[in-house]
Design a protein around this motif. Sequence first.
Motif, PDB file in Angstrom:
ATOM      1  N   UNK A  25       0.804  -1.187   0.010  1.00  0.00           N
ATOM      2  CA  UNK A  25      -0.057   0.091  -0.022  1.00  0.00           C
ATOM      3  C   UNK A  25       0.980   1.223   0.128  1.00  0.00           C
ATOM      4  N   UNK A  26       0.483   2.227  -0.604  1.00  0.00           N
ATOM      5  CA  UNK A  26       1.083   3.618  -0.622  1.00  0.00           C
ATOM      6  C   UNK A  26       0.993   3.904   0.999  1.00  0.00           C
ATOM      7  N   UNK A  27       2.003   4.947   1.209  1.00  0.00           N
ATOM      8  CA  UNK A  27       1.759   5.624   2.623  1.00  0.00           C
ATOM      9  C   UNK A  27       0.610   6.373   2.713  1.00  0.00           C
ATOM     10  N   UNK A  28      -0.054   6.836   1.734  1.00  0.00           N
ATOM     11  CA  UNK A  28      -1.196   7.836   1.764  1.00  0.00           C
ATOM     12  C   UNK A  28      -2.297   6.845   2.129  1.00  0.00           C
ATOM     13  N   UNK A  29      -2.253   5.460   2.322  1.00  0.00           N
ATOM     14  CA  UNK A  29      -3.392   4.774   2.594  1.00  0.00           C
ATOM     15  C   UNK A  29      -3.359   4.517   4.146  1.00  0.00           C
ATOM     16  N   UNK A  30      -2.575   4.968   4.934  1.00  0.00           N
ATOM     17  CA  UNK A  30      -2.328   4.881   6.362  1.00  0.00           C
ATOM     18  C   UNK A  30      -3.732   5.879   6.801  1.00  0.00           C
ATOM     19  N   UNK A  31      -4.814   4.981   7.675  1.00  0.00           N
ATOM     20  CA  UNK A  31      -5.910   5.668   7.868  1.00  0.00           C
ATOM     21  C   UNK A  31      -5.542   6.379   9.501  1.00  0.00           C
TER      22      UNK A  31
END
Length: 278
Positions: A25-31
Amino acid sequence: MNPELLEAGAARLAGARAARPGAVLSPGAVDLRHGRILYLDEVSVSFDGFQALDRLSLDIAPGELRCIIGPNGAGKTTMMDVITGKTRPDSGQVWFGATLDLLQYQESEIASLGLGRKFQKPSVFEALSVWDNLSLAVRGSRRVGAALWRPLSGEQRDRIDELLQLVRLRDCPERLAGLLSHGQKQWLEIGMLLAQDPQLLLLDEPVAGMTDQETERTAELFLSLRGRHSLVVVEHDMSFIARIAEKVTVLCEGRVLAEGTLPQVQADERVIEVYLGR
């Protein structure tokens, strides 16, 4: 556990079902919906009868700079090993954001989720120049061979220039990494980690062996990263901790002994007894 944590845990479990273990997953996927980028819940680890971590719980906010201190054997390195997948806990949970259960991922996969770790000893390609080290990192490759012959995009070159400026190496891009001072090697490795745009950086004794000037420059670097990245810094140098600390967690015998501002933990009798001394 209080109701807020129970609710957050339920949301994580639901999200984990949607996130396929092993997926890159891309780092931006961290919720970050629950205001935590990292959460350890009652993590325990034992080695041949030695309790390295004893129901350790810890949470880190997005953009926070957290310092972890404690005596040798307190569990600091084991904690980092668990977060990065090097060590599997006997029990407990480790969450990256609201939905990524780090215990479902292999060590090699966790770095791709937006989490970077720096060990005490710098790990750079000493036979390559500073520029080439950063070039490999920007390309996302640890394989020297053909990677160095692939042309860089203008955006990648701009990123390398930005990193050289950030880590105070803009005056020596062509210098071999093996000829850098110890502190400069540390900065180069931090630059290589930053090239992957991690949301969370784990840094193990980053100023060990540095000169006073290098230590001060490292403090300035970490303070400049605060807010853009979350940082967890394990360190024994208390003057360095005093320079950068927002919140300090003291570990002892695998558990959180105290937590708060540096003056608060320095005034704690338990911390004085087991770590700081009188």
